[in-house]
Design a protein around this motif. Structure first.
Motif: not given
Length: 109
Positions: A71-75, A84-85, A77-80, A28-33
């Protein structure tokens, strides 16, 4: 029939949570923290699903890995979906019904 998590199970479960959190943050390109928070969310999801664990069907590590991947897949999907919105607004965009006024025109210095 579920069984409680023993202290011997904790290192393996925490390692799986760390690996899955690293994978999710990287994709997802989230920061390491954010890894620790994501890992804790994955552990919390696992704890809620632990009553469904049946030792006769597989190991606790395998169950934990599948639960955390789902759970990671659901997270993800929600993040993406949230990305988008999300609508970005520029100060130079005309306001609807503003007769050519922009957002910058309505803000005071």
């Amino acid at each position: 029939m579920s069984r409680p998590i023993s202290p011997a199970d904790l290192p393996a479960i925490q390692r799986i949570a760390t690996e899955e959190a690293m994978r999710l943050c990287r994709s997802l390109g989230l920061p390491p923290q954010d890894r620790t928070d994501v890992g804790n969310d994955l552990l919390a999801d696992l704890l809620s699903r632990l009553p469904a664990y049946d030792p006769s069907k597989g190991t606790l590590g395998g169950f934990a890995r599948v639960c955390m991947r789902h759970a990671a897949f659901r997270m993800a999907q929600k993040h993406r979906h949230q990305r988008r919105v999300a609508r970005t607004v520029s100060l130079d965009d005309p306001l609807p019904g503003g007769d050519g006024l922009t957002l910058a025109d309505t803000l005071s210095d």
